[in-house]
Design a protein around this motif. Structure first.
Motif, PDB file in Angstrom:
ATOM      1  N   LYS A  72      -4.232 -18.356  27.736  1.00 52.66           N
ATOM      2  CA  LYS A  72      -4.630 -16.920  28.275  1.00 52.66           C
ATOM      3  C   LYS A  72      -5.444 -16.950  29.116  1.00 52.66           C
ATOM      4  CE  LYS A  72      -4.525 -14.681  23.655  1.00 52.66           C
ATOM      5  NZ  LYS A  72      -5.144 -13.824  22.768  1.00 52.66           N
ATOM      6  N   ILE A  73      -4.969 -15.959  30.452  1.00 52.30           N
ATOM      7  CA  ILE A  73      -5.966 -15.980  31.663  1.00 52.30           C
ATOM      8  C   ILE A  73      -5.970 -14.374  31.699  1.00 52.30           C
ATOM      9  CG2 ILE A  73      -5.923 -16.216  33.892  1.00 52.30           C
ATOM     10  CD1 ILE A  73      -3.415 -18.377  31.900  1.00 52.30           C
ATOM     11  N   TYR A  74      -7.302 -14.318  32.072  1.00 49.73           N
ATOM     12  CA  TYR A  74      -7.727 -12.774  32.211  1.00 49.73           C
ATOM     13  C   TYR A  74      -8.167 -12.674  33.559  1.00 49.73           C
ATOM     14  CZ  TYR A  74      -8.519 -12.671  27.181  1.00 49.73           C
ATOM     15  OH  TYR A  74      -8.171 -12.718  25.738  1.00 49.73           O
ATOM     16  N   LEU A  75      -7.753 -11.630  34.180  1.00 49.94           N
ATOM     17  CA  LEU A  75      -7.737 -11.187  35.703  1.00 49.94           C
ATOM     18  C   LEU A  75      -8.441  -9.835  35.828  1.00 49.94           C
ATOM     19  CD1 LEU A  75      -7.202 -11.617  38.783  1.00 49.94           C
ATOM     20  CD2 LEU A  75      -4.917 -10.916  38.386  1.00 49.94           C
ATOM     21  N   LYS A 119     -29.175  -9.834  43.951  1.00 50.55           N
ATOM     22  CA  LYS A 119     -29.904 -10.549  43.518  1.00 50.55           C
ATOM     23  C   LYS A 119     -29.393 -11.609  42.409  1.00 50.55           C
ATOM     24  CE  LYS A 119     -33.976 -10.244  40.129  1.00 50.55           C
ATOM     25  NZ  LYS A 119     -34.847  -9.319  39.305  1.00 50.55           N
ATOM     26  N   CYS A 120     -28.543 -11.333  41.489  1.00 49.85           N
ATOM     27  CA  CYS A 120     -28.056 -11.795  40.506  1.00 49.85           C
ATOM     28  C   CYS A 120     -27.047 -12.918  41.104  1.00 49.85           C
ATOM     29  CB  CYS A 120     -27.079 -10.766  39.823  1.00 49.85           C
ATOM     30  SG  CYS A 120     -26.222 -11.600  38.200  1.00 49.85           S
ATOM     31  N   ALA A 121     -26.029 -12.722  42.128  1.00 52.18           N
ATOM     32  CA  ALA A 121     -25.261 -13.492  42.887  1.00 52.18           C
ATOM     33  C   ALA A 121     -26.246 -14.703  43.527  1.00 52.18           C
ATOM     34  CB  ALA A 121     -24.432 -12.784  43.914  1.00 52.18           C
ATOM     35  N   ARG A 122     -27.204 -14.498  43.870  1.00 50.25           N
ATOM     36  CA  ARG A 122     -27.860 -15.322  44.689  1.00 50.25           C
ATOM     37  C   ARG A 122     -28.491 -16.585  43.539  1.00 50.25           C
ATOM     38  NH1 ARG A 122     -32.935 -12.796  46.434  1.00 50.25           N
ATOM     39  NH2 ARG A 122     -31.664 -11.369  47.392  1.00 50.25           N
ATOM     40  N   LEU A 123     -28.605 -16.036  42.210  1.00 48.86           N
ATOM     41  CA  LEU A 123     -28.985 -16.957  41.367  1.00 48.86           C
ATOM     42  C   LEU A 123     -27.790 -17.763  40.588  1.00 48.86           C
ATOM     43  CD1 LEU A 123     -31.580 -14.744  39.376  1.00 48.86           C
ATOM     44  CD2 LEU A 123     -32.098 -16.451  40.713  1.00 48.86           C
ATOM     45  N   GLU A 124     -26.655 -17.468  41.232  1.00 49.40           N
ATOM     46  CA  GLU A 124     -25.318 -18.008  40.954  1.00 49.40           C
ATOM     47  C   GLU A 124     -25.042 -17.691  39.465  1.00 49.40           C
ATOM     48  OE1 GLU A 124     -23.413 -19.804  42.846  1.00 49.40           O
ATOM     49  OE2 GLU A 124     -21.941 -20.556  41.438  1.00 49.40           O
ATOM     50  N   ALA A 125     -25.310 -16.350  39.288  1.00 53.59           N
ATOM     51  CA  ALA A 125     -24.982 -15.886  37.731  1.00 53.59           C
ATOM     52  C   ALA A 125     -23.592 -15.906  37.599  1.00 53.59           C
ATOM     53  CB  ALA A 125     -25.707 -14.567  37.619  1.00 53.59           C
ATOM     54  N   PRO A 126     -23.148 -16.009  36.444  1.00 56.66           N
ATOM     55  CA  PRO A 126     -21.630 -16.096  36.099  1.00 56.66           C
ATOM     56  C   PRO A 126     -21.276 -14.467  36.167  1.00 56.66           C
ATOM     57  CG  PRO A 126     -22.729 -16.381  34.025  1.00 56.66           C
ATOM     58  CD  PRO A 126     -23.916 -16.367  35.204  1.00 56.66           C
ATOM     59  N   CYS A 127     -20.139 -14.310  36.198  1.00 59.78           N
ATOM     60  CA  CYS A 127     -19.341 -12.891  36.122  1.00 59.78           C
ATOM     61  C   CYS A 127     -19.461 -12.452  34.862  1.00 59.78           C
ATOM     62  CB  CYS A 127     -17.836 -13.054  36.663  1.00 59.78           C
ATOM     63  SG  CYS A 127     -17.123 -11.432  36.397  1.00 59.78           S
ATOM     64  N   ASN A 128     -19.810 -11.346  34.488  1.00 54.39           N
ATOM     65  CA  ASN A 128     -20.015 -10.630  33.313  1.00 54.39           C
ATOM     66  C   ASN A 128     -18.926 -10.310  32.738  1.00 54.39           C
ATOM     67  OD1 ASN A 128     -20.678  -9.433  31.018  1.00 54.39           O
ATOM     68  ND2 ASN A 128     -21.879  -7.699  32.026  1.00 54.39           N
ATOM     69  N   TYR A 129     -18.198 -11.043  31.757  1.00 56.90           N
ATOM     70  CA  TYR A 129     -16.896 -10.621  31.337  1.00 56.90           C
ATOM     71  C   TYR A 129     -16.853  -9.840  30.058  1.00 56.90           C
ATOM     72  CZ  TYR A 129     -15.239 -14.670  34.180  1.00 56.90           C
ATOM     73  OH  TYR A 129     -15.123 -15.376  35.231  1.00 56.90           O
ATOM     74  N   ILE A 133      -9.108  -8.783  48.535  1.00 60.53           N
ATOM     75  CA  ILE A 133      -9.323  -8.078  47.133  1.00 60.53           C
ATOM     76  C   ILE A 133     -10.195  -9.115  46.330  1.00 60.53           C
ATOM     77  CG2 ILE A 133      -8.598  -6.750  44.981  1.00 60.53           C
ATOM     78  CD1 ILE A 133      -6.189  -5.970  46.779  1.00 60.53           C
ATOM     79  N   PRO A 134     -11.447  -8.878  46.207  1.00 64.28           N
ATOM     80  CA  PRO A 134     -12.042  -9.803  45.310  1.00 64.28           C
ATOM     81  C   PRO A 134     -11.659  -9.792  43.974  1.00 64.28           C
ATOM     82  CG  PRO A 134     -13.724  -8.450  46.625  1.00 64.28           C
ATOM     83  CD  PRO A 134     -12.235  -7.926  46.616  1.00 64.28           C
ATOM     84  N   PHE A 135     -11.885 -10.866  43.105  1.00 65.50           N
ATOM     85  CA  PHE A 135     -11.342 -11.011  41.696  1.00 65.50           C
ATOM     86  C   PHE A 135     -12.004 -12.136  41.019  1.00 65.50           C
ATOM     87  CE2 PHE A 135      -8.733 -13.788  44.353  1.00 65.50           C
ATOM     88  CZ  PHE A 135      -8.745 -14.913  43.425  1.00 65.50           C
ATOM     89  N   ASN A 136     -12.088 -11.757  39.482  1.00 69.32           N
ATOM     90  CA  ASN A 136     -12.736 -12.899  38.699  1.00 69.32           C
ATOM     91  C   ASN A 136     -11.626 -13.301  37.641  1.00 69.32           C
ATOM     92  OD1 ASN A 136     -14.808 -10.573  39.168  1.00 69.32           O
ATOM     93  ND2 ASN A 136     -15.850 -12.562  39.315  1.00 69.32           N
ATOM     94  N   GLY A 170     -14.169 -20.382  34.395  1.00 68.16           N
ATOM     95  CA  GLY A 170     -13.935 -19.224  34.989  1.00 68.16           C
ATOM     96  C   GLY A 170     -14.003 -19.366  36.585  1.00 68.16           C
ATOM     97  N   TYR A 171     -13.478 -18.402  37.352  1.00 66.38           N
ATOM     98  CA  TYR A 171     -13.422 -18.648  38.765  1.00 66.38           C
ATOM     99  C   TYR A 171     -13.847 -17.293  39.292  1.00 66.38           C
ATOM    100  CZ  TYR A 171     -11.306 -18.958  43.424  1.00 66.38           C
ATOM    101  OH  TYR A 171     -11.440 -18.876  45.007  1.00 66.38           O
ATOM    102  N   ASN A 172     -14.713 -17.123  40.260  1.00 62.36           N
ATOM    103  CA  ASN A 172     -15.124 -16.104  41.032  1.00 62.36           C
ATOM    104  C   ASN A 172     -14.641 -16.008  42.305  1.00 62.36           C
ATOM    105  OD1 ASN A 172     -16.462 -15.080  38.716  1.00 62.36           O
ATOM    106  ND2 ASN A 172     -18.301 -16.201  39.333  1.00 62.36           N
ATOM    107  N   SER A 173     -13.762 -15.276  43.168  1.00 67.65           N
ATOM    108  CA  SER A 173     -13.722 -15.444  44.485  1.00 67.65           C
ATOM    109  C   SER A 173     -14.850 -14.587  45.223  1.00 67.65           C
ATOM    110  CB  SER A 173     -12.442 -14.592  44.617  1.00 67.65           C
ATOM    111  OG  SER A 173     -12.735 -13.187  44.796  1.00 67.65           O
ATOM    112  N   LEU A 174     -14.725 -15.198  46.589  1.00 64.68           N
ATOM    113  CA  LEU A 174     -15.786 -14.549  47.452  1.00 64.68           C
ATOM    114  C   LEU A 174     -15.747 -12.982  47.300  1.00 64.68           C
ATOM    115  CD1 LEU A 174     -15.186 -16.715  50.728  1.00 64.68           C
ATOM    116  CD2 LEU A 174     -16.906 -17.006  48.792  1.00 64.68           C
TER     117      LEU A 174
END
Length: 189
Positions: free
Chosen positions: A159-162, A178-188, A147-150, A62-66
């Motif tokens: 397969k790549i999901y965008l 709060k979630c981001a501070r914990l380095e939580a993964p993106c909820n797919y 435009i932020p993206f995951n 997974g990749y999370n942009s800024l």
């Protein structure tokens, strides 16, 4: 006598100290270059190759942009094994009609249908480079337009999901911060 030392491109895979699942690692492309969290074609292709080489459909990257849950501004991908499909991997999709010449032969782009979030699915192509370059072009476009993206790379890199995002962090959403501070993964989900 003068010796010249040339550093090769050094890519690093590190174990995550707070794993969310078995085998949770961080892939850090060109770690010595200290790149910010901005995707580029070569780094995305490296992640695609890692997915392919893992040769396990339960291994995903997974990749999370800024602005889309990336909390540390250095270039990295998260990868781990999960012995069940994400809901998005079972979602219905519909192929988008594209102009001829826009995608390499055999590559398809679909949109998610009847799914709670909008997203695109890229798959196929004659080579991993075809798929990687097509997706990376989209990612670079999104990031150049702020435009932020995951991204979720699944099925051994086939397969790549965008997902493009509205930056919840910039909106001051306390739960997301709060979630981001914990380095939580993106909820797919």
């Amino acid at each position: 006598m003068v010796f010249t030392v040339t550093l090769q491109l050094v890519h690093v895979s590190l174990f995550n100290v707070s794993p969310i699942e078995y085998g949770h690692v961080l892939l850090i492309p060109r770690v010595l270059d200290c790149f910010p969290q901005r995707i580029d074609h070569d780094s995305f292709q490296l992640a695609m190759h890692m997915a392919k080489e893992a040769a396990d459909p339960f291994f995903r990257l997974g990749y999370n942009s800024l602005g889309a849950f990336a909390t540390i501004n250095h270039l990295y991908f998260q990868a781990y094994y999960l012995a069940a499909p994400f809901p998005v991997e079972k979602a219905e999709k519909q192929i988008i009609a594209l102009d001829k010449g826009k995608c390499p032969q055999g590559l398809s782009v679909s949109q998610l249908v009847n799914y709670p979030v909008r997203g695109l699915v890229f798959e196929g192509g004659n080579t991993i480079r075809d798929l990687s370059d097509t997706v990376a072009n989209s990612l670079v476009f999104l990031q150049n337009n702020n435009i932020p993206f995951n991204v979720l790379i699944s099925d051994c890199g086939k397969k790549i999901y965008l997902f493009s995002q509205i930056s919840k962090l910039l909106q001051g959403d306390a739960e997301v911060i709060k979630c981001a501070r914990l380095e939580a993964p993106c909820n797919y989900a």
